[in-house]
Design a protein around this motif. Sequence first.
Motif, PDB file in Angstrom:
ATOM      1  N   LEU A   6       0.734  -1.300  -0.025  1.00 56.62           N
ATOM      2  CA  LEU A   6      -0.076   0.139  -0.070  1.00 56.62           C
ATOM      3  C   LEU A   6       0.930   1.291  -0.013  1.00 56.62           C
ATOM      4  CD1 LEU A   6      -3.180  -1.033   2.272  1.00 56.62           C
ATOM      5  CD2 LEU A   6      -2.820  -1.036  -0.162  1.00 56.62           C
ATOM      6  N   ARG A  10      -0.496   4.807  -3.216  1.00 57.83           N
ATOM      7  CA  ARG A  10      -1.179   6.124  -2.627  1.00 57.83           C
ATOM      8  C   ARG A  10      -1.636   7.008  -3.621  1.00 57.83           C
ATOM      9  NH1 ARG A  10       2.091   6.920   2.920  1.00 57.83           N
ATOM     10  NH2 ARG A  10       1.876   4.832   3.876  1.00 57.83           N
ATOM     11  N   TYR A  63      -4.574  -6.182 -11.485  1.00 57.26           N
ATOM     12  CA  TYR A  63      -5.302  -5.603 -10.710  1.00 57.26           C
ATOM     13  C   TYR A  63      -5.881  -4.121 -10.767  1.00 57.26           C
ATOM     14  CZ  TYR A  63      -4.701 -10.171  -9.110  1.00 57.26           C
ATOM     15  OH  TYR A  63      -4.154 -11.815  -9.068  1.00 57.26           O
ATOM     16  N   VAL A  65      -6.452  -0.781  -8.420  1.00 58.77           N
ATOM     17  CA  VAL A  65      -6.704  -0.246  -6.772  1.00 58.77           C
ATOM     18  C   VAL A  65      -6.976   1.129  -6.867  1.00 58.77           C
ATOM     19  CG1 VAL A  65      -5.440  -0.013  -4.775  1.00 58.77           C
ATOM     20  CG2 VAL A  65      -4.901  -1.856  -6.168  1.00 58.77           C
ATOM     21  N   ARG A  66      -8.076   1.208  -6.583  1.00 60.45           N
ATOM     22  CA  ARG A  66      -8.704   2.778  -6.315  1.00 60.45           C
ATOM     23  C   ARG A  66      -8.087   3.650  -5.343  1.00 60.45           C
ATOM     24  NH1 ARG A  66     -14.752   1.230  -4.924  1.00 60.45           N
ATOM     25  NH2 ARG A  66     -13.716   1.861  -2.791  1.00 60.45           N
ATOM     26  N   ASP A  68      -8.798   4.939  -2.707  1.00 61.13           N
ATOM     27  CA  ASP A  68      -9.090   4.632  -1.314  1.00 61.13           C
ATOM     28  C   ASP A  68      -8.388   3.085  -1.035  1.00 61.13           C
ATOM     29  OD1 ASP A  68     -10.919   3.132  -2.820  1.00 61.13           O
ATOM     30  OD2 ASP A  68     -12.727   4.041  -2.031  1.00 61.13           O
ATOM     31  N   GLN A  69      -7.744   2.785  -1.741  1.00 60.75           N
ATOM     32  CA  GLN A  69      -6.967   1.536  -1.838  1.00 60.75           C
ATOM     33  C   GLN A  69      -7.883   0.354  -1.870  1.00 60.75           C
ATOM     34  OE1 GLN A  69      -4.494   2.110   1.689  1.00 60.75           O
ATOM     35  NE2 GLN A  69      -3.259   3.245   0.471  1.00 60.75           N
ATOM     36  N   HIS A  70      -9.150   0.332  -2.249  1.00 62.72           N
ATOM     37  CA  HIS A  70     -10.040  -0.848  -2.500  1.00 62.72           C
ATOM     38  C   HIS A  70      -9.873  -1.456  -3.937  1.00 62.72           C
ATOM     39  CE1 HIS A  70     -11.666  -0.713   1.502  1.00 62.72           C
ATOM     40  NE2 HIS A  70     -11.844   0.386   1.354  1.00 62.72           N
TER      41      HIS A  70
END
Length: 70
Positions: A6, A10, A63, A65-66, A68-70
């Motif tokens: 993560l 960011r 993948y 990843v948004r 907001d890390q979802h």
Amino acid sequence: TATHLLESVRGSFTLIGINNGAGNGVARPRLPGGMALTVIGEDLFDKKGIFAQRFDASPGAVYLVRPDQH
């Protein structure tokens, strides 16, 4: 240097690609402005196989990843 995934995703939409193992890496697509690409096996290394296990990653997988890390 060890890092948490993560820390690399960011603030923007991020594509996480898995190196395809063919020696030529992941084809780096042209991305919309503000989107980043991180390749496991090139930019980050999953030495313990944790990412591969948790995400059931296979060579060539991608993948999204948004921010907001979802």
